[in-house]
Design a protein around this motif. Structure first.
Motif, PDB file in Angstrom:
ATOM      1  N   LEU A  43       0.831  -1.207   0.000  1.00 36.87           N
ATOM      2  CA  LEU A  43       0.000   0.000   0.000  1.00 36.87           C
ATOM      3  C   LEU A  43       0.866   1.257   0.000  1.00 36.87           C
ATOM      4  O   LEU A  43       0.552   2.236  -0.680  1.00 36.87           O
ATOM      5  N   ASN A  94      -8.309  -5.592  -6.199  1.00 36.83           N
ATOM      6  CA  ASN A  94      -8.597  -4.814  -4.995  1.00 36.83           C
ATOM      7  C   ASN A  94      -7.645  -3.629  -4.853  1.00 36.83           C
ATOM      8  O   ASN A  94      -8.053  -2.490  -4.594  1.00 36.83           O
ATOM      9  N   TYR A 119      -8.212   0.499  -5.117  1.00 39.66           N
ATOM     10  CA  TYR A 119      -7.696   1.405  -4.103  1.00 39.66           C
ATOM     11  C   TYR A 119      -6.885   2.528  -4.756  1.00 39.66           C
ATOM     12  O   TYR A 119      -7.069   3.705  -4.438  1.00 39.66           O
ATOM     13  N   LYS A 159      -9.102   5.071  -6.677  1.00 46.28           N
ATOM     14  CA  LYS A 159      -9.800   5.961  -5.756  1.00 46.28           C
ATOM     15  C   LYS A 159      -8.821   6.966  -5.143  1.00 46.28           C
ATOM     16  O   LYS A 159      -9.106   8.153  -5.026  1.00 46.28           O
ATOM     17  N   LEU A 202      -9.003  10.978  -5.410  1.00 50.39           N
ATOM     18  CA  LEU A 202      -9.120  11.820  -4.216  1.00 50.39           C
ATOM     19  C   LEU A 202      -8.055  12.896  -4.210  1.00 50.39           C
ATOM     20  O   LEU A 202      -8.309  14.055  -3.886  1.00 50.39           O
ATOM     21  N   SER A 232      -8.608  16.991  -4.308  1.00 53.10           N
ATOM     22  CA  SER A 232      -8.229  17.971  -3.299  1.00 53.10           C
ATOM     23  C   SER A 232      -7.254  18.993  -3.877  1.00 53.10           C
ATOM     24  O   SER A 232      -7.282  20.164  -3.506  1.00 53.10           O
ATOM     25  N   ARG A 268      -9.599  21.437  -5.688  1.00 56.57           N
ATOM     26  CA  ARG A 268     -10.367  22.307  -4.811  1.00 56.57           C
ATOM     27  C   ARG A 268      -9.509  23.376  -4.152  1.00 56.57           C
ATOM     28  O   ARG A 268      -9.919  24.517  -3.992  1.00 56.57           O
ATOM     29  N   CYS A 269      -8.301  22.973  -3.725  1.00 54.62           N
ATOM     30  CA  CYS A 269      -7.483  23.902  -2.959  1.00 54.62           C
ATOM     31  C   CYS A 269      -6.692  24.853  -3.850  1.00 54.62           C
ATOM     32  O   CYS A 269      -6.440  25.988  -3.477  1.00 54.62           O
ATOM     33  N   GLN A 329      -1.558  16.314   3.505  1.00 51.53           N
ATOM     34  CA  GLN A 329      -2.248  15.044   3.307  1.00 51.53           C
ATOM     35  C   GLN A 329      -1.465  13.883   3.916  1.00 51.53           C
ATOM     36  O   GLN A 329      -2.032  13.008   4.558  1.00 51.53           O
ATOM     37  N   GLN A 330      -0.143  13.910   3.693  1.00 52.19           N
ATOM     38  CA  GLN A 330       0.683  12.831   4.229  1.00 52.19           C
ATOM     39  C   GLN A 330       0.578  12.776   5.751  1.00 52.19           C
ATOM     40  O   GLN A 330       0.559  11.721   6.352  1.00 52.19           O
ATOM     41  N   LYS A 366      -2.644  11.339   6.795  1.00 52.56           N
ATOM     42  CA  LYS A 366      -2.606   9.908   6.554  1.00 52.56           C
ATOM     43  C   LYS A 366      -1.934   9.216   7.735  1.00 52.56           C
ATOM     44  O   LYS A 366      -2.424   8.218   8.246  1.00 52.56           O
ATOM     45  N   TRP A 415      -3.357   6.213  10.456  1.00 48.51           N
ATOM     46  CA  TRP A 415      -2.726   4.946  10.822  1.00 48.51           C
ATOM     47  C   TRP A 415      -2.435   4.878  12.314  1.00 48.51           C
ATOM     48  O   TRP A 415      -2.456   3.807  12.917  1.00 48.51           O
ATOM     49  N   ALA A 437     -11.878  20.946   2.183  1.00 51.34           N
ATOM     50  CA  ALA A 437     -11.471  19.895   1.244  1.00 51.34           C
ATOM     51  C   ALA A 437     -10.636  18.831   1.939  1.00 51.34           C
ATOM     52  O   ALA A 437     -10.691  17.660   1.581  1.00 51.34           O
ATOM     53  N   ARG A 439     -12.861  16.466   3.942  1.00 52.94           N
ATOM     54  CA  ARG A 439     -13.480  15.561   2.979  1.00 52.94           C
ATOM     55  C   ARG A 439     -12.508  14.478   2.537  1.00 52.94           C
ATOM     56  O   ARG A 439     -12.835  13.303   2.489  1.00 52.94           O
ATOM     57  N   TRP A 440     -11.292  14.922   2.234  1.00 49.81           N
ATOM     58  CA  TRP A 440     -10.274  13.989   1.786  1.00 49.81           C
ATOM     59  C   TRP A 440     -10.043  12.923   2.847  1.00 49.81           C
ATOM     60  O   TRP A 440      -9.950  11.733   2.547  1.00 49.81           O
ATOM     61  N   GLU A 476     -12.841  10.363   2.984  1.00 49.03           N
ATOM     62  CA  GLU A 476     -12.806   9.487   1.808  1.00 49.03           C
ATOM     63  C   GLU A 476     -11.635   8.518   1.893  1.00 49.03           C
ATOM     64  O   GLU A 476     -11.745   7.358   1.516  1.00 49.03           O
ATOM     65  N   TYR A 477     -10.514   9.003   2.405  1.00 47.24           N
ATOM     66  CA  TYR A 477      -9.333   8.153   2.538  1.00 47.24           C
ATOM     67  C   TYR A 477      -9.628   6.997   3.486  1.00 47.24           C
ATOM     68  O   TYR A 477      -9.307   5.839   3.203  1.00 47.24           O
ATOM     69  N   LYS A 508     -12.475   5.762   4.199  1.00 44.02           N
ATOM     70  CA  LYS A 508     -13.461   4.873   3.577  1.00 44.02           C
ATOM     71  C   LYS A 508     -12.765   3.948   2.576  1.00 44.02           C
ATOM     72  O   LYS A 508     -13.024   2.750   2.542  1.00 44.02           O
ATOM     73  N   ASN A 509     -11.874   4.527   1.819  1.00 38.69           N
ATOM     74  CA  ASN A 509     -11.147   3.744   0.825  1.00 38.69           C
ATOM     75  C   ASN A 509     -10.337   2.634   1.490  1.00 38.69           C
ATOM     76  O   ASN A 509     -10.333   1.499   1.035  1.00 38.69           O
ATOM     77  N   LEU A 510      -9.670   2.989   2.593  1.00 38.22           N
ATOM     78  CA  LEU A 510      -8.866   2.011   3.315  1.00 38.22           C
ATOM     79  C   LEU A 510      -9.759   0.906   3.872  1.00 38.22           C
ATOM     80  O   LEU A 510      -9.428  -0.281   3.806  1.00 38.22           O
ATOM     81  N   ASP A 526     -12.639  -0.060   2.693  1.00 39.90           N
ATOM     82  CA  ASP A 526     -13.074  -0.877   1.556  1.00 39.90           C
ATOM     83  C   ASP A 526     -11.999  -1.887   1.176  1.00 39.90           C
ATOM     84  O   ASP A 526     -12.283  -3.047   0.900  1.00 39.90           O
ATOM     85  N   PHE A 527     -10.762  -1.409   1.171  1.00 35.37           N
ATOM     86  CA  PHE A 527      -9.653  -2.284   0.808  1.00 35.37           C
ATOM     87  C   PHE A 527      -9.558  -3.441   1.793  1.00 35.37           C
ATOM     88  O   PHE A 527      -9.419  -4.592   1.405  1.00 35.37           O
TER      89      PHE A 527
END
Lengths: 234, 196
Positions: free
Chosen positions: A105, A134, A138, A141, A145, A149, A152-153, B84-85, B88, B92, B109, B112-113, B116-117, B119-121, B123-124
């Motif tokens: 990942l 899978n 990932y 998506k 994403l 962002s 948007r930013c 973002q990092q 993230k 974790w 934003a 939101r990110w 979504e992140y 949710k994605n994780l 889902d995985f």
């Protein structure tokens, strides 16, 4: 679990799930699967790029973890030493599996857009993609994403001609010249390495790596052997 | 000075390596203004150049301005990316719920990110295994396990805590416990428990 009570020293995977292994027509034993996972995990950790996925192994390890967990739960109430040692073994396997998935990942997140592009090309060339379906979902998506962002930013507020951004061009490219330690599992013929006597490009030497020999070698030279499983990284 | 705002954005992140500093909307806006004004100047110059009112030496001015635009844009994207990092990392270490102290530092934003992140994780993780219900949690077992139980000291007062085998512990400040490693891994990373 009959065999375990006779032989308290056999603490491997087999003793935990031997009931299932007997019925299985498949010749692959749990110990083999664990061996494969360990190898895949080691390779993934040492390789500078994302390797072709081994989700066949992950899937079978996961289903075995489930089985072992159930077995342990059945014997769980008596807190014997054997139970604890088996639980420990199970935890180690879970760690191995999680760590393998995490390593992948990490690499995928780092250059998601680029990897998607490469997989697309591999598919067109009739090769197996490197990511599992899978993982691919990932990555798609994740890229989307990130793009969202950024837009948007920053990008949406810029003049139109400056809004273009290609994530695949910004992603770091794996350095395949990196040196890795590799062990030949089979004798490998035709390994091409850069000639040390000449540092100009295109000068290469063909060498044979004997079975069980270990070398420090540019990743690029052993890439195809790692893919085929004739070599492993250390 | 040209490009100074963009540099400040990056510096801000570098000065606070461990936290997520408040989203600097003001500085971002000023960067965008700078880009827009440079862009406008370039358009004007280009028109004059094409009309032949100024000499060819103005062409290099055009290039310099364009380089400044690209650099500012890149700095802004780097700012967003590195935030973002850090978010993230947070997912974790602490899980998918953002406390309000962090939420106020983020722009819309980014919140939101983050969702979504997560949710994605999720889902995985739920897509793993053949049956798809293996309950894999990739955020546990970050380190190779050495023992089943760990000795921990409670650093902060915490509610009652139930381990996976159903035993309940009352985690009070300065109390010592022997807990299953897997269960308390998150609490250790959150700084509620400390290994002794």
């Amino acid at each position: 679990m009959a065999s375990t009570s006779e032989d308290p020293l056999s603490l491997g995977l087999d003793s935990l799930i031997d009931g299932e292994a007997d019925d299985d027509v498949d010749a692959v034993t749990p110990a083999d699967v664990l061996q494969q996972l360990t190898e895949a995990w080691q390779n993934e950790g040492a390789a500078p790029e994302l390797l072709p996925h081994r989700f066949d192994v992950v899937d079978s390890v996961l289903s075995q973890i489930e089985g072992m967990d159930e077995n342990l739960r059945m014997y769980g109430r008596n807190k014997s030493l054997k139970h604890d040692i088996h639980k420990m073994e199970l935890d180690r396997i879970i760690y191995l599996n999680n760590s393998y998935l995490r390593r992948r990942l990490d690499k995928i997140e780092n250059s998601a857009a680029l990897l998607l592009e490469q997989d697309e090309r591999r598919r067109r060339d009739g090769l197996e993609p490197k990511m599992s379906s899978n993982e691919q979902r990932y990555a798609e998506k994740y890229t989307q994403l990130q793009e969202d962002s950024f837009k948007r930013c920053v990008l949406d507020q810029l003049p139109v001609s400056l809004q273009k951004l290609e994530l695949a061009r910004l992603a770091p490219i794996a350095n395949t010249d990196e040196l890795v330690f590799a062990e030949a599992l089979e004798t490998c013929h035709g390994v091409s390495v850069p000639d040390p006597r000449d540092d100009g490009p295109g000068f290469e030497q063909i060498v044979v790596l004997e079975k069980e020999s270990r070398t420090l070698i540019p990743y690029k030279s052993v890439q195809s052997f790692v893919y085929s499983g004739d070599m492993r990284l250390l | 000075m040209l490009g100074e705002q963009a540099l400040n954005l990056i510096k801000e992140l570098e000065r606070n390596p461990d936290i997520i500093p408040p989203y600097n909307d003001d500085l971002m806006k000023r960067c965008i203004e700078e880009i827009k004004s440079l862009y406008q100047q370039n358009i004007n110059s280009l028109a004059e150049l094409n009309a032949g009112r100024v000499g060819a030496e103005h062409a290099s001015l055009l290039q310099a301005r364009h380089a400044a635009i690209e650099r500012t844009k890149r700095c802004m994207l780097a700012y967003i990316y590195h935030r973002q990092q850090r978010l993230k990392r947070y997912r974790w270490d602490y899980g998918g719920v953002l406390p309000s102290t962090i939420k106020v530092c983020l722009c819309e934003a980014e919140v939101r990110w983050f969702h979504e992140y997560c949710k994605n994780l999720a889902d995985f993780q739920s897509g793993l295994g053949e049956s798809g219900s293996c309950g894999v949690d990739l955020t546990v077992n970050m380190e190779p396990p050495k023992s089943l139980f760990v000795q921990v000291m409670c650093v902060k007062d915490y509610d009652e805590f139930e381990t996976s085998d159903g035993t309940r512990y009352l985690l009070k400040k300065n109390s010592l416990h022997s807990l299953p490693r897997q269960d308390c891994e998150h609490l250790i990373r959150q700084g509620i428990l400390e290994l002794v």
